[in-house]
Design a protein around this motif. Structure first.
Motif, PDB file in Angstrom:
ATOM      1  N   PHE A 120      -3.643 -33.086  -0.182  1.00  0.00           N
ATOM      2  CA  PHE A 120      -3.218 -31.692  -0.052  1.00  0.00           C
ATOM      3  C   PHE A 120      -4.023 -30.965   1.023  1.00  0.00           C
ATOM      4  N   GLU A 121      -5.345 -31.129   0.979  1.00  0.00           N
ATOM      5  CA  GLU A 121      -6.199 -30.391   1.914  1.00  0.00           C
ATOM      6  C   GLU A 121      -5.912 -30.764   3.354  1.00  0.00           C
ATOM      7  N   GLU A 122      -5.685 -32.066   3.600  1.00  0.00           N
ATOM      8  CA  GLU A 122      -5.365 -32.502   4.956  1.00  0.00           C
ATOM      9  C   GLU A 122      -4.023 -31.929   5.404  1.00  0.00           C
ATOM     10  N   MET A 123      -3.046 -31.956   4.521  1.00  0.00           N
ATOM     11  CA  MET A 123      -1.726 -31.429   4.860  1.00  0.00           C
ATOM     12  C   MET A 123      -1.776 -29.934   5.105  1.00  0.00           C
ATOM     13  N   LEU A 124      -2.588 -29.240   4.317  1.00  0.00           N
ATOM     14  CA  LEU A 124      -2.738 -27.794   4.489  1.00  0.00           C
ATOM     15  C   LEU A 124      -3.314 -27.476   5.865  1.00  0.00           C
ATOM     16  N   VAL A 171     -10.340 -39.795  10.056  1.00  0.00           N
ATOM     17  CA  VAL A 171      -9.438 -38.774  10.597  1.00  0.00           C
ATOM     18  C   VAL A 171      -8.022 -39.142  10.196  1.00  0.00           C
ATOM     19  N   ALA A 172      -7.316 -38.190   9.581  1.00  0.00           N
ATOM     20  CA  ALA A 172      -5.947 -38.454   9.130  1.00  0.00           C
ATOM     21  C   ALA A 172      -4.925 -38.149  10.209  1.00  0.00           C
ATOM     22  N   GLY A 173      -5.206 -37.153  11.053  1.00  0.00           N
ATOM     23  CA  GLY A 173      -4.214 -36.782  12.045  1.00  0.00           C
ATOM     24  C   GLY A 173      -4.771 -35.866  13.116  1.00  0.00           C
ATOM     25  N   VAL A 174      -3.996 -35.740  14.188  1.00  0.00           N
ATOM     26  CA  VAL A 174      -4.317 -34.833  15.285  1.00  0.00           C
ATOM     27  C   VAL A 174      -3.202 -33.791  15.353  1.00  0.00           C
ATOM     28  N   ALA A 175      -3.557 -32.528  15.194  1.00  0.00           N
ATOM     29  CA  ALA A 175      -2.581 -31.438  15.245  1.00  0.00           C
ATOM     30  C   ALA A 175      -2.775 -30.643  16.528  1.00  0.00           C
ATOM     31  N   VAL A 207      -8.199 -33.744  11.916  1.00  0.00           N
ATOM     32  CA  VAL A 207      -8.279 -33.380  10.501  1.00  0.00           C
ATOM     33  C   VAL A 207      -8.466 -34.643   9.676  1.00  0.00           C
ATOM     34  N   GLY A 208      -9.343 -34.560   8.663  1.00  0.00           N
ATOM     35  CA  GLY A 208      -9.496 -35.701   7.762  1.00  0.00           C
ATOM     36  C   GLY A 208     -10.515 -35.438   6.677  1.00  0.00           C
ATOM     37  N   ILE A 209     -10.160 -35.769   5.411  1.00  0.00           N
ATOM     38  CA  ILE A 209     -11.111 -35.574   4.321  1.00  0.00           C
ATOM     39  C   ILE A 209     -12.303 -36.524   4.455  1.00  0.00           C
ATOM     40  N   GLY A 210     -12.128 -37.627   5.207  1.00  0.00           N
ATOM     41  CA  GLY A 210     -13.232 -38.564   5.414  1.00  0.00           C
ATOM     42  C   GLY A 210     -14.365 -37.974   6.225  1.00  0.00           C
ATOM     43  N   MET A 211     -14.119 -36.855   6.916  1.00  0.00           N
ATOM     44  CA  MET A 211     -15.159 -36.222   7.717  1.00  0.00           C
ATOM     45  C   MET A 211     -16.279 -35.662   6.850  1.00  0.00           C
ATOM     46  N   ARG A 212     -15.984 -35.445   5.560  1.00  0.00           N
ATOM     47  CA  ARG A 212     -17.028 -34.951   4.656  1.00  0.00           C
ATOM     48  C   ARG A 212     -18.187 -35.928   4.545  1.00  0.00           C
ATOM     49  N   SER A 213     -17.875 -37.211   4.585  1.00  0.00           N
ATOM     50  CA  SER A 213     -18.897 -38.226   4.314  1.00  0.00           C
ATOM     51  C   SER A 213     -19.228 -39.094   5.520  1.00  0.00           C
ATOM     52  N   GLU A 231     -15.095 -28.117   6.920  1.00  0.00           N
ATOM     53  CA  GLU A 231     -15.545 -29.349   6.279  1.00  0.00           C
ATOM     54  C   GLU A 231     -14.674 -30.544   6.662  1.00  0.00           C
ATOM     55  N   ILE A 232     -13.382 -30.304   6.894  1.00  0.00           N
ATOM     56  CA  ILE A 232     -12.492 -31.440   7.167  1.00  0.00           C
ATOM     57  C   ILE A 232     -11.690 -31.278   8.452  1.00  0.00           C
ATOM     58  N   LYS A 233     -12.116 -30.400   9.362  1.00  0.00           N
ATOM     59  CA  LYS A 233     -11.399 -30.276  10.630  1.00  0.00           C
ATOM     60  C   LYS A 233     -12.317 -29.795  11.741  1.00  0.00           C
ATOM     61  N   ILE A 234     -11.950 -30.172  12.969  1.00  0.00           N
ATOM     62  CA  ILE A 234     -12.604 -29.654  14.179  1.00  0.00           C
ATOM     63  C   ILE A 234     -11.491 -29.234  15.126  1.00  0.00           C
ATOM     64  N   SER A 235     -11.537 -27.992  15.582  1.00  0.00           N
ATOM     65  CA  SER A 235     -10.518 -27.476  16.494  1.00  0.00           C
ATOM     66  C   SER A 235     -11.155 -27.028  17.796  1.00  0.00           C
ATOM     67  N   VAL A 236     -10.446 -27.250  18.891  1.00  0.00           N
ATOM     68  CA  VAL A 236     -10.913 -26.791  20.201  1.00  0.00           C
ATOM     69  C   VAL A 236      -9.769 -26.100  20.926  1.00  0.00           C
ATOM     70  N   LEU A 237     -10.126 -25.116  21.750  1.00  0.00           N
ATOM     71  CA  LEU A 237      -9.172 -24.530  22.692  1.00  0.00           C
ATOM     72  C   LEU A 237      -9.407 -25.153  24.048  1.00  0.00           C
TER      73      LEU A 237
END
Length: 412
Positions: free
Chosen positions: A198-202, A256-260, A351-357, A383-389
């Motif tokens: 859910f968190e990754e999809m959100l 990392v689950a995906g790149v948005a 984005v990815g919940i694995g980034m926590r650990s 906690e689970i994403k990194i965004s850049v412009l």
């Protein structure tokens, strides 16, 4: 009987033939023993047509009448779907939002669901109805007026019904066959995910992925509704599509689950703002009151009591933001030298919940972008994403490079 919620988007009900195809899918689930609640969108393109008619008739329209007009598209689809099911000898009837009733706030065109009483539909199920075809995107205000939930609101309707009726699952039928590691139109290596948390999809939904409306994912996460994203145009198996579920329901996942990405971003900077307590509150209160949706925020180091404040927002809100800060300056709430708008940027996120650990994700991301000669303008993390412009012209290159670097084409 167990309840199943099935939602069909605009492309899935765009023609009578597609409505018949969707109805056959509903019939399959009825044959399995489910009582089915079908949530339908307006036929593809119909809502845009209705909005156009409203704007042409009354540019400064009454929001209550706007909702009365634009909600009618879903009513048409619901009636046609119910008729189609009846022709298949499946006991079905259509329901408009006020008939359920879907009780909402009074915020016309952006209402929020407050309650969905189950009595009316459950009574009809007990009397032999097998399918309740509900017009999505709409409800009824405390004043008894039709309301709409905002664009993409049928997703939210579907999840809210699944929560209210304790449905076994909520299936979202759309024009894609699931959630991908990134947009397949940008990276040919994009891979369909069998499951995503859910968190990754959100995060992916809020960062630009168009598969599910953000509010629908928020609701699903809050009420633990299992969501499945499927294609209306492909044959289905029991494990088709992508299941959006609790983190605990996923055995193994990539770091990392995906790149948005989001193309329509703008970077705005207030130059030489007085650096004093409360200045950030003054700036962002003005932007909030002006209806500006702020995302990334960066404040520069203060020099001689002055600083620069930078934020990102959608490109179509730049004029609104400029007006909001100009009015705040005129009222003496804030003082600045100038406002600079860069409307040629894009946001790219991993984005990815694995980034926590796991450590090193940010370092790897920045190294990859550096190797491609891509300059980073703004960075934000959670906690689970990194965004850049970055400059918009490098967006597709950045997405492809990051997808390759994190080997997202490979399953965990």
């Amino acid at each position: 009987m167990p309840v199943l919620v099935m939602k069909f988007g605009g492309t899935s009900v765009a023609t009578l033939d597609r409505i018949r195809r969707a109805a056959k899918r509903v019939g399959v689930e009825v044959a399995k023993g489910y009582d089915v609640i079908v949530i339908v969108s307006a036929m593809s393109g119909k809502t845009n047509e209705l909005v156009g008619w409203v704007n042409e008739t009354s540019p400064l329209y009454d929001a209550r009448e706007y909702d009365a007009v634009v909600s009618s598209g879903e009513n048409v689809t619901a009636g046609l779907m119910a008729l189609t099911l009846q022709e298949m000898d499946v006991p079905a009837r259509s329901w408009q939002g006020w008939q359920v009733p879907v009780r909402t706030t009074s915020a016309h065109s952006a209402a929020r669901i407050e309650e969905i009483p189950t009595d009316n539909i459950l009574t009809k199920f007990a009397e032999g109805m097998k399918v309740a075809v509900v017009a999505g995107f709409q409800g009824v205000s405390p004043e008894g007026r039709i309301t709409t939930l905002g664009r993409g609101g049928s997703d939210t309707t579907a999840v809210a019904f699944a929560a209210a009726f304790d449905a076994e699952r909520c299936d979202i039928y759309t024009d894609v066959d699931g959630v991908y590691t990134t947009d397949p139109r940008v990276s040919a290596k994009a891979r369909k995910l069998d499951r995503i948390a859910f968190e990754e999809m959100l995060e992916l939904a809020s960062l630009g992925a168009k598969v599910l409306q953000t509010r629908s994912v928020e609701l699903a996460m809050r009420y633990k509704v299992k969501l499945r994203v499927l294609s209306s145009f492909e044959e289905q198996s029991d494990d088709a599509g992508t299941l959006v579920c609790d983190e605990e329901d996923i055995m193994e996942s990539n770091v990392v689950a995906g790149v948005a990405f989001s193309r329509d971003e703008a970077k705005m900077t207030l130059v030489s703002v007085a650096d004093r307590p409360g200045i950030a509150a003054s700036i962002f209160t003005a932007l909030s009151d002006g209806g500006v949706n702020v995302d990334m925020i960066v404040q520069n180091i203060s020099e001689e009591g002055r600083t620069d404040m930078t934020w990102s927002c959608p490109t179509d809100q730049v004029v609104r933001a400029q007006k909001a800060v100009a009015e705040a300056k005129a009222q003496g709430a804030i003082n600045f030298h100038e406002v600079i708008a860069d409307t040629d940027v894009a946001k790219v996120s991993v984005v990815g919940i694995g980034m926590r650990s796991h450590t090193g994700v940010a370092a790897k991301m920045f190294q990859v972008l550096s190797a491609e000669g891509i300059n980073i303008k703004v960075i934000t993390t959670s906690e689970i994403k990194i965004s850049v412009l970055i400059d918009r012209k490098y967006m597709e290159l950045a997405v492809q490079a990051l997808h390759d670097a994190f080997e997202l084409e490979k399953a965990a």
